[in-house]
Design an enzyme around this catalytic site. Structure first.
Site, PDB file in Angstrom:
ATOM      1  N   ARG A  44       1.155  -3.199  10.894  1.00 45.46           N
ATOM      2  CA  ARG A  44       0.717  -2.715  12.174  1.00 45.46           C
ATOM      3  C   ARG A  44       1.310  -3.266  12.960  1.00 45.46           C
ATOM      4  O   ARG A  44       1.985  -2.811  14.234  1.00 45.46           O
ATOM      5  CB  ARG A  44      -0.853  -3.012  12.195  1.00 45.46           C
ATOM      6  CG  ARG A  44      -1.731  -1.941  11.423  1.00 45.46           C
ATOM      7  CD  ARG A  44      -1.435  -1.784  10.064  1.00 45.46           C
ATOM      8  NE  ARG A  44      -2.319  -0.804   9.511  1.00 45.46           N
ATOM      9  CZ  ARG A  44      -3.148  -1.266   8.510  1.00 45.46           C
ATOM     10  NH1 ARG A  44      -3.451  -2.222   8.127  1.00 45.46           N
ATOM     11  NH2 ARG A  44      -3.897  -0.215   7.819  1.00 45.46           N
ATOM     12  N   ASP A  50       2.364  -0.767   4.539  1.00 38.61           N
ATOM     13  CA  ASP A  50       1.074   0.108   4.645  1.00 38.61           C
ATOM     14  C   ASP A  50       1.680   1.361   5.371  1.00 38.61           C
ATOM     15  O   ASP A  50       3.098   1.652   5.365  1.00 38.61           O
ATOM     16  CB  ASP A  50       0.344  -0.557   5.726  1.00 38.61           C
ATOM     17  CG  ASP A  50      -1.108  -0.517   5.604  1.00 38.61           C
ATOM     18  OD1 ASP A  50      -1.388   0.843   5.630  1.00 38.61           O
ATOM     19  OD2 ASP A  50      -1.981  -1.084   5.030  1.00 38.61           O
ATOM     20  N   HIS A 101      -2.252   4.117   1.351  1.00 39.96           N
ATOM     21  CA  HIS A 101      -1.711   3.503   2.524  1.00 39.96           C
ATOM     22  C   HIS A 101      -0.037   3.530   2.216  1.00 39.96           C
ATOM     23  O   HIS A 101       0.527   2.295   2.270  1.00 39.96           O
ATOM     24  CB  HIS A 101      -2.318   1.985   2.668  1.00 39.96           C
ATOM     25  CG  HIS A 101      -3.611   1.768   3.224  1.00 39.96           C
ATOM     26  ND1 HIS A 101      -3.782   2.217   4.569  1.00 39.96           N
ATOM     27  CD2 HIS A 101      -4.738   1.564   2.738  1.00 39.96           C
ATOM     28  CE1 HIS A 101      -5.046   2.046   4.919  1.00 39.96           C
ATOM     29  NE2 HIS A 101      -5.736   1.710   3.558  1.00 39.96           N
ATOM     30  N   GLU A 150      -9.030   2.330   0.128  1.00 38.52           N
ATOM     31  CA  GLU A 150      -8.979   3.537   0.830  1.00 38.52           C
ATOM     32  C   GLU A 150      -7.686   4.717   0.485  1.00 38.52           C
ATOM     33  O   GLU A 150      -7.005   4.894   1.316  1.00 38.52           O
ATOM     34  CB  GLU A 150      -8.781   3.020   2.537  1.00 38.52           C
ATOM     35  CG  GLU A 150      -9.780   1.991   2.796  1.00 38.52           C
ATOM     36  CD  GLU A 150      -9.304   1.307   4.310  1.00 38.52           C
ATOM     37  OE1 GLU A 150     -10.462   1.106   5.162  1.00 38.52           O
ATOM     38  OE2 GLU A 150      -8.307   1.387   4.593  1.00 38.52           O
TER      39      GLU A 150
END
Length: 769
Positions: free
Chosen positions: A170, A199, A272, A335
């Site tokens: 990020r 990611d 991801h 996720e």
């Protein structure tokens, strides 16, 4: 794994019997050692300009200490000099614990006994903490005596895995920041660094066989500004391109190894994967072009379980494993939406051909296939606790982040576990609530909360305890863009984590920990570490005293003084010293409180809470369904304490979060009141899976416990992220006990973030009037 040491030296037995000595203010070590015996007297380390150790040591145990001492104190060490005036290292085999050390400082000098080299290194970190606090003025430090107290310290860690995580996808921080992060891990006797390198928002590691991963995957077009839930959504318009070369990776791995820290790389799969799929679209299940993500969240595009995908991932892992000698390789597994697999004819045929139950079974197949390959290289995979779904890979280590339950389940199945539950270990959560706190994802994990972390679930049978290797804290960086902000979120909470994982339970005491922390924090000033300086949290709450609700203020600082005032727009009070609970000013307002610094010369940042008085403040409340432990900072009483959560985020100790559960609250008002409304406040941010309730109902409960539905109408008011549900009775009712039922939204609809999952429900107050 919880570790024990058995030893036979009678002198050491004496240490254990005596335990922690409380008679010396000069010994302020974090994490707290197993045993300390304080002596009388001290020596000047400048009188010991050399260190000496025998053959057989591969790494210089004084490497880190010398680097620190040379820089700050111009203390020169030379292991080839005579040991007469030297720090002496002595290897012995009587410690059953590999990382144990014995540090003796007395009139005869400094002696460090150890079994494995890591123990010798940890002894030098303790020695560093015994030295006087240095300043940032290097020349001035050279004039300071390095007096250290006589003492005998025997020590070893409680858990074998003690780690910190860093997300560089990020936001990217670079070589210097990562080395400084590793320096701090070593200072706190941590031994694992979990490095999140791939990611949706960026691929950060060079893979020579697949150059597009860094040519394309390391770059996003722009980055979200503000919070994910803000409306309208804003972006900075700046291209963001960063990655580490393999040469840089090797440099950092070698740097960490010198400090006895193992780096665990994380390569995310099957979800991801946006950055990888942007680089090589053929690895997805759909014939489409995607971009590296510019916002946060979870994305439907994941790796397709075809042979070509597995070949790609195996080749990537080959290069990763060549760079990282770690026994563990983290493969993510969290996720991973199954929409792409559900819509893929190939995936549906594969499920049928492999006789799998569903898409969760297909993910299990995916993880097991990767694990089998990694195992052939002599390595072990770690995966987030979602890898439990559909069946756990045979040799996998589970990293439990959604609570303790995943770790409990894995350990029960005889799998090793690393605990990292969000309620204790997510350092991207707020650490305090106040107007000056930088933006965070939400939640609240205070220093005190971290200190209370115990990786072993209470429900785990004792014979399985050895499967709990330890724990780590996670630093996700959606809202952390600079090294300074990274440090602010990590420290001093990581100190609390280090003691939670290293020290035996019998030696843990929060007030004593804070005292030692205050002593050590000036070192961080000297090292230009931007730590959070409000580690004493102020807690504003209410309690019933002599039948009346009053404002109660407490603090983590047992010796601190607090000032407070009440603001309500009409009868504001001045700042005054808080000495005892005080009455609310009726209606709506806010309470402000702040800690006084030493000497009352400076004021610390304020803690502020809004309130709204009502009849149920301080009432007895029971909840049929408890909140999720990640969002239960204030406990059930937060729903009837009169104080409101903040309007812009769901962090703090007022918002309670529920997932997959209705709120069913029984409220005892202690005596009959005439009531005509019940008002409930909810936080809503659909992009974060947080939805308003579907309905609210109110029941009267008689003396026999029988309930009767109260008739009325519901009015919904929406202001920003706050939804207020006002249940107005058809006519006033005299009532002592009532039940409020708040029905959750249910499953998030298709096309929305989190589709197919249960929506979250966040409530901060049930107001009875």
């Amino acid at each position: 794994m919880r570790l024990k040491a058995i030893f036979i030296i009678p002198f050491l037995f004496l240490c254990i019997i005596k335990g922690i000595s409380q008679n010396s203010d000069k010994i302020n070590i974090i994490p707290q050692p197993v045993s300390i015996i304080s002596g009388t007297g001290e020596l000047n380390l400048r009188d010991y300009p050399a260190y000496f150790y025998g053959p057989g040591i591969e790494k210089d145990p004084m490497f880190d200490f010398c680097k620190w001492a040379d820089k700050e104190f111009d203390l020169k060490m030379d292991r080839v000099m005579s040991p007469d005036k030297a720090i002496r290292f002595e290897k012995i085999d009587t410690f059953s614990h590999a990382e144990a050390y014995l540090l003796q400082i007395d009139q005869n000098g400094i002696l460090i006994r150890y079994k494995d080299e890591a123990g010798a290194f940890y002894a030098t970190q303790t020695l560093k903490q015994l030295c006087p606090i240095e300043s940032s003025d290097i020349e001035a430090n050279k004039q300071v005596k390095l007096n250290i107290p006589f003492c005998t310290i025997y020590d070893y860690p409680n858990f074998s895995y003690r780690g910190m995580h860093l997300d560089e996808c990020r936001h990217f921080f670079g070589l210097d920041a990562v080395k400084k992060y590793i320096d701090m891990l070593a200072f706190q006797k941590m031994n694992f660094f979990h490095w999140h390198l791939t990611d949706d928002q960026g691929w950060r590691i060079e893979i020579k066989r697949y150059p597009k991963l860094t040519e394309i995957g390391s770059c996003r077009d722009e980055t979200l500004i503000g919070h994910y839930s803000d409306k309208p959504v804003r972006y900075d318009g700046q291209k963001y391109c960063h990655y580490y070369t393999q040469a840089q990776i090797k440099e950092i791995v070698a740097y960490a190894a010198k400090k006895y820290i193992t780096i665990i790389p994380e390569i995310e799969m099957p979800g991801h994967a946006s950055a990888a799929l942007a680089s090589y679209p053929e690895l997805g299940c759909q014939d489409k072009s995607i971009k590296v993500a510019t916002t946060w969240g979870i994305f439907d595009d994941i790796f397709c379980p075809e042979d070509g995908t597995f070949l790609f991932l195996q080749n990537v892992l080959d290069e990763v494993m060549a760079l990282f000698p770690s026994r563990y390789i983290h493969i993510g597994g969290d996720e991973a939406p199954k929409v792409a697999w559900k819509n893929s004819d190939f995936c549906q045929r594969l499920i049928k051909n492999l006789r799998l139950k569903n898409e969760e079974g297909l993910q299990s197949y995916f993880i097991k296939r990767i694990e089998k390959y990694v195992n052939t290289k002599g390595r072990t995979i770690i995966g987030w606790d979602e890898i439990l779904e559909g069946g756990l890979a045979p040799n996998a280590v589970v990293m439990s982040w959604r609570g303790m339950e995943g770790g409990l389940e894995a350990a029960t199945q005889n799998h090793d576990v690393i605990m990292t539950p969000g309620a204790y270990c997510y350092f991207d959560y707020y650490q305090a609530k106040g107007p000056d706190e930088p933006i965070a994802i939400g939640g609240l994990v205070t220093l005190k909360k971290v200190y209370s972390f115990n990786p072993i679930p209470s429900k785990l049978e004792k014979s399985k305890h050895h499967h709990i290797l330890g724990g780590q804290a996670n630093l996700w960086t959606e809202y952390i863009a600079t090294p300074q902000h990274l440090q602010y979120m990590a420290y001093p909470r990581s100190f609390a984590l280090s003691e939670a994982l290293w020290s035996p339970d019998k030696n843990k005491n929060y007030e004593n920990f804070v005292k030692r922390l205050i002593h050590q924090l000036p070192r961080l000033d000297a090292w230009n570490i931007n730590y959070a300086r409000h580690f004493y949290n102020i807690y504003i709450n209410s309690k019933i005293i002599e039948g009346s609700p009053k404002i109660s203020i407490t603090s983590d600082n047992p010796e601190g003084e607090i000032e407070m005032r009440i603001i309500n727009g009409e009868t504001d009070t001045n700042w005054q010293k808080y000495t005892e609970p005080t009455l609310f000013i009726q209606g709506k307002g806010e309470v402000q409180a702040r800690m006084l610094s030493k000497g009352n010369k400076a004021k610390m940042p304020s803690t502020v809470k809004s309130y709204s008085t009502h009849k149920a403040i301080g009432a007895m409340i029971t909840l049929l369904n408890p909140p999720n432990e990640k969002y239960d900072a204030g406990g059930k009483g937060a729903l009837v304490n009169g104080f409101l959560g903040t309007d812009n985020d769901y962090g703090g100790d007022e918002w309670l979060g529920f997932q997959g559960k209705d709120i069913i609250a029984n409220i005892d008002l202690s005596k009959p009141h005439t009531i005509n409304t019940v008002e409930a406040r909810f936080f809503v941010s659909k992009g974060q899976w947080i939805y308003p309730p579907s309905q609210i109902k109110v029941f009267a409960i008689d003396a026999q416990g029988n309930s009767t539905a109260i008739k009325g109408k519901v009015t919904i008011n929406e202001v920003g992220k706050i939804y207020t549900f006002l249940f107005s009775f058809d006519h006033p009712i005299v009532i002592k006990n009532l039940r409020v039922e708040v029905n959750r939204f249910g499953i998030i609809p298709a096309g929305a973030q989190g589709a197919g999952n249960e929506a979250w429900l966040f409530c901060d107050e049930l107001m009875v009037r």
